[in-house]
Design a protein around this motif. Sequence first.
Motif, PDB file in Angstrom:
ATOM      1  N   TYR A 184       0.853  -1.189   0.000  1.00  0.00           N
ATOM      2  CA  TYR A 184       0.000   0.000   0.000  1.00  0.00           C
ATOM      3  C   TYR A 184       0.892   1.244   0.000  1.00  0.00           C
ATOM      4  CZ  TYR A 184      -4.003  -2.931   1.377  1.00  0.00           C
ATOM      5  OH  TYR A 184      -5.004  -3.871   1.425  1.00  0.00           O
ATOM      6  N   GLU A 221      -9.540  -3.908   0.203  1.00  0.00           N
ATOM      7  CA  GLU A 221     -10.057  -2.536   0.325  1.00  0.00           C
ATOM      8  C   GLU A 221     -10.311  -2.172   1.786  1.00  0.00           C
ATOM      9  OE1 GLU A 221     -13.656   0.307  -1.420  1.00  0.00           O
ATOM     10  OE2 GLU A 221     -13.504  -1.801  -2.007  1.00  0.00           O
ATOM     11  N   HIS A 255      -8.496   0.970   4.090  1.00  0.00           N
ATOM     12  CA  HIS A 255      -9.205   1.991   4.862  1.00  0.00           C
ATOM     13  C   HIS A 255      -8.828   1.930   6.343  1.00  0.00           C
ATOM     14  CE1 HIS A 255     -12.039   3.639   1.820  1.00  0.00           C
ATOM     15  NE2 HIS A 255     -11.864   2.452   1.241  1.00  0.00           N
ATOM     16  N   ARG A 259      -5.479   9.246  -0.327  1.00  0.00           N
ATOM     17  CA  ARG A 259      -5.630   8.151  -1.281  1.00  0.00           C
ATOM     18  C   ARG A 259      -4.635   7.053  -0.953  1.00  0.00           C
ATOM     19  NH1 ARG A 259      -3.992   9.320  -7.334  1.00  0.00           N
ATOM     20  NH2 ARG A 259      -1.977   8.706  -6.480  1.00  0.00           N
ATOM     21  N   LYS A 312      -4.773  -0.921  -8.047  1.00  0.00           N
ATOM     22  CA  LYS A 312      -6.025  -0.249  -7.749  1.00  0.00           C
ATOM     23  C   LYS A 312      -5.748   0.873  -6.763  1.00  0.00           C
ATOM     24  CE  LYS A 312     -10.893  -1.266  -7.044  1.00  0.00           C
ATOM     25  NZ  LYS A 312     -11.903  -2.322  -6.787  1.00  0.00           N
ATOM     26  N   HIS A 313      -6.594   1.905  -6.807  1.00  0.00           N
ATOM     27  CA  HIS A 313      -6.459   2.966  -5.802  1.00  0.00           C
ATOM     28  C   HIS A 313      -7.784   3.156  -5.086  1.00  0.00           C
ATOM     29  CE1 HIS A 313      -8.727   6.168  -7.893  1.00  0.00           C
ATOM     30  NE2 HIS A 313      -8.216   5.677  -9.000  1.00  0.00           N
ATOM     31  N   TYR A 314      -7.676   3.597  -3.819  1.00  0.00           N
ATOM     32  CA  TYR A 314      -8.839   3.752  -2.954  1.00  0.00           C
ATOM     33  C   TYR A 314      -8.880   5.194  -2.439  1.00  0.00           C
ATOM     34  CZ  TYR A 314      -8.149  -1.284  -3.011  1.00  0.00           C
ATOM     35  OH  TYR A 314      -7.930  -2.586  -3.415  1.00  0.00           O
ATOM     36  N   ASP A 315     -10.049   5.811  -2.561  1.00  0.00           N
ATOM     37  CA  ASP A 315     -10.228   7.194  -2.102  1.00  0.00           C
ATOM     38  C   ASP A 315     -10.537   7.170  -0.614  1.00  0.00           C
ATOM     39  OD1 ASP A 315     -10.621   9.863  -1.859  1.00  0.00           O
ATOM     40  OD2 ASP A 315     -12.426   9.970  -3.077  1.00  0.00           O
TER      41      ASP A 315
END
Length: 206
Positions: free
Chosen positions: A116, A150, A154, A171, A198-201
């Motif tokens: 990450y 995911e 977070h 992000r 992949k990217h996560y907001d």
Amino acid sequence: MSKAARAPLRLHPAITAIVICLCLTLTVWKISFIVPLRVAGQAYLVIIVLLAFRYWPPMVRWIARMPIPHRIIFALLIGGMIVGHFTLSTHKFFPFVAWEIFPAVREEDPVTCREYIATTANGKSIRLLVEQLVPSIVQFDIPKDPAAIEHLAHVLAKIYNQKHADDPIQRVDLMVMAVNLHPSSDESRLEPSCELLKHYDISLDR
């Protein structure tokens, strides 16, 4: 007059020990071709422990002084540890799990791993490592399930933001790193290739 009886031939203890060690080494080497080394190695350790309980005087005296209920509980704990080792599963049977720091030789080339990489509000890039954010965890592998990946992103961002409220994470990118074990002469291992999966907001979490 009868001749004196010839003394029996005796080997020096050091020679006997060397011969025994060589025989054990040959046995281990042969069995390791049939059974995976991580399984065979654990079996050898279990045999040594069981022999110690049976024949080593201090261990025998210690067990003999135990009340019978304590012996039963102790045997169940030892049995659970052994079964956990032979499951070769690091997640299903916690805390009785296999000790797999170096379980096998990595033969694939290049070697890949997922990480990450977070971007903060000020544009700083940082690595999110479970082992750093949660020191009680010694070693952790990123799961394969997309929902778990995911969720973990977070959670790690939340833990980081609790300690860095002045520059929170916006992000998180899931990256795969690749390192060639046998790089060419003009290639360096210090800068592995990176690919965005992949990217996560994270900005919407607050």
